[in-house]
Write an enzyme that holds these catalytic residues in place. Structure first.
Site, PDB file in Angstrom:
ATOM      1  N   THR A 207       1.229  -1.238  -0.401  1.00 28.40           N
ATOM      2  CA  THR A 207       0.185   0.045  -0.339  1.00 28.40           C
ATOM      3  C   THR A 207       0.473   0.780  -0.325  1.00 28.40           C
ATOM      4  O   THR A 207       2.073   0.592   0.581  1.00 28.40           O
ATOM      5  CB  THR A 207      -0.922  -0.067   1.453  1.00 28.40           C
ATOM      6  OG1 THR A 207      -1.314  -1.059   1.386  1.00 28.40           O
ATOM      7  CG2 THR A 207      -2.040   0.761   1.237  1.00 28.40           C
ATOM      8  N   ARG A 235     -12.542  -9.200  -4.074  1.00 26.95           N
ATOM      9  CA  ARG A 235     -12.075  -8.370  -2.823  1.00 26.95           C
ATOM     10  C   ARG A 235     -11.135  -6.596  -2.739  1.00 26.95           C
ATOM     11  O   ARG A 235     -11.052  -6.455  -3.244  1.00 26.95           O
ATOM     12  CB  ARG A 235     -10.810  -9.408  -2.376  1.00 26.95           C
ATOM     13  CG  ARG A 235      -9.850  -9.216  -0.688  1.00 26.95           C
ATOM     14  CD  ARG A 235      -8.932  -8.257  -1.221  1.00 26.95           C
ATOM     15  NE  ARG A 235      -8.402  -7.986   0.512  1.00 26.95           N
ATOM     16  CZ  ARG A 235      -7.587  -7.352   0.229  1.00 26.95           C
ATOM     17  NH1 ARG A 235      -6.751  -6.734  -0.782  1.00 26.95           N
ATOM     18  NH2 ARG A 235      -6.723  -7.447   1.031  1.00 26.95           N
ATOM     19  N   GLY A 237      -9.712  -4.540   0.711  1.00 24.95           N
ATOM     20  CA  GLY A 237      -9.043  -4.472   1.664  1.00 24.95           C
ATOM     21  C   GLY A 237      -9.130  -3.421   2.459  1.00 24.95           C
ATOM     22  O   GLY A 237     -10.252  -2.622   2.480  1.00 24.95           O
ATOM     23  N   THR A 258      -1.066   0.373   6.370  1.00 23.58           N
ATOM     24  CA  THR A 258      -0.444  -1.069   4.940  1.00 23.58           C
ATOM     25  C   THR A 258      -0.063  -1.968   6.149  1.00 23.58           C
ATOM     26  O   THR A 258      -0.207  -2.355   7.029  1.00 23.58           O
ATOM     27  CB  THR A 258       1.063  -0.073   4.875  1.00 23.58           C
ATOM     28  OG1 THR A 258       0.873  -1.578   3.732  1.00 23.58           O
ATOM     29  CG2 THR A 258       1.888   0.110   5.749  1.00 23.58           C
ATOM     30  N   GLY A 261      -5.094  -6.407   5.179  1.00 25.81           N
ATOM     31  CA  GLY A 261      -5.601  -5.876   5.307  1.00 25.81           C
ATOM     32  C   GLY A 261      -7.885  -6.679   5.951  1.00 25.81           C
ATOM     33  O   GLY A 261      -7.772  -5.806   6.942  1.00 25.81           O
TER      34      GLY A 261
END
Length: 342
Positions: A207, A235, A237, A258, A261
């Protein structure tokens, strides 16, 4: 006439003092480029230098906005744009591949001054998802928009869509093939959920994000990601989830997360850190450390956060091997770090 001149002189002195006081107020920014299995042995000196240079470019870009008196929101998006436009990090240009060999990106932003927020999830044709999240916050009546709907909204705002192939990179494609091979080798490969558990941390994290405090005392946070390698079924997160991957509240703190998730959503990591600061009067460093290195790691969650409080104090804890990150405070040079020993 002399009385008017004296009054003017006094007013000018007071105004000058006020301006100086405002310019002397603390401001700061922190950024991250993801946490995970970042082994020193896997970097050549040239590669490490390139990553550090990009992190410095991003934090300096955001810092310049703050230094000129710009808002924390602008600083956050400016810094994240630099990271989204780089193939080094899992966001924008460097987004990982889904199971179907496409890219689905998420992002969110939150204004600590107004408590307003915007997020997008599952977008496939947005060059800079953090900018669209900002538009959702500023120009829509909603907080989160998903997929085709988010992109339809983008068109109404004059955002140009790009081909999904724009985000293709050889490194990420090879990562997808390795992830698929690992899952296929798993004895429980008939069960997608069980096989997915066999993947290493590096496939489940990645991330970029930024948190900032401006001269007006406002704090903001933003996060952008390409998600999880080999993800399926649309999906989503924690990155676009306010309170999980992103949170900001004036007078308290701002957080960008980060990591894996699913855990950050379950444990509302970003919001939990700020709650500890707000209700338990804990320092930003203590609060962030307790959540990341005690509560989260005990549950099996991997990752880290960058966090800032209303005084410009910064915390960057992580429970993985490394986390790409950089910080810069008013009047100081940028600090760029990857591992615990810098």
């Amino acid at each position: 006439m002399k009385t008017i001149s004296l009054a003017f002189a006094v007013s000018l002195t007071l105004f000058s003092g006020l301006s100086f006081a405002n310019s002397d107020k603390p401001f700061a920014i922190a950024i991250h480029g993801g946490a995970g299995t970042i082994k020193k042995s896997s970097f050549t000196p040239e590669q490490e230098q390139a990553y550090r240079a990009k992190l410095k470019e991003a934090v300096d870009a955001g810092y310049l906005v703050l230094e000129k008196g710009g808002s924390s929101l602008k600083a956050v998006t400016t810094a994240i744009n630099v990271l989204e436009d780089s193939p080094y990090f899992n966001a924008g240009k460097g987004a990982v591949y889904t199971h179907n060999e496409q890219h689905e990106m998420d992002a969110s932003i939150m204004d600590g001054n107004t408590m307003n927020a915007g997020a997008v999830a599952g977008v496939k044709h947005i060059k800079n998802p953090i900018d669209l999240a900002r538009l959702v916050m500023d120009e829509s009546v909603h907080v989160m928009l998903y997929g085709e709907g988010a992109e339809e909204f983008a068109l109404t705002q004059g955002v140009q869509l790009v081909a999904n192939e724009t985000f293709n990179t050889q490194k990420r494609y090879q990562g997808l093939q390795r992830a698929k091979a690992k899952m296929a080798e798993a004895k429980t490969s008939a069960d997608y959920q069980a096989a997915h558990q066999q993947l290493d941390t590096e496939y489940k994290v990645g991330t970029v994000g930024a948190v900032a405090l401006d001269k007006q005392g406002n704090i903001s946070a933003g996060t952008s990601t390409g998600g999880m390698t080999n993800k399926r079924y649309g999906r989503i997160g924690d990155a676009p989830v306010i309170g999980a991957g992103t949170y900001a509240e004036n007078g308290v703190c701002a957080v960008s997360a980060t990591g894996h998730g699913e855990y950050f959503i379950r444990y509302q990591v970003a919001g939990d850190i700020c709650a500890k600061v707000k209700y338990q009067s804990k320092s930003i460093i203590q609060a962030a450390d307790e959540v990341i290195n005690q509560r989260l790691i005990t549950a099996g969650g991997t990752g880290g956060v960058i966090a800032i409080d209303h005084r410009g104090n910064i915390a960057t804890p992580f429970n993985t091997e490394g986390m790409y990150r950089a910080t810069r405070k008013s009047g100081e040079e940028a600090q760029v770090m990857i591992w615990r020993d810098k």
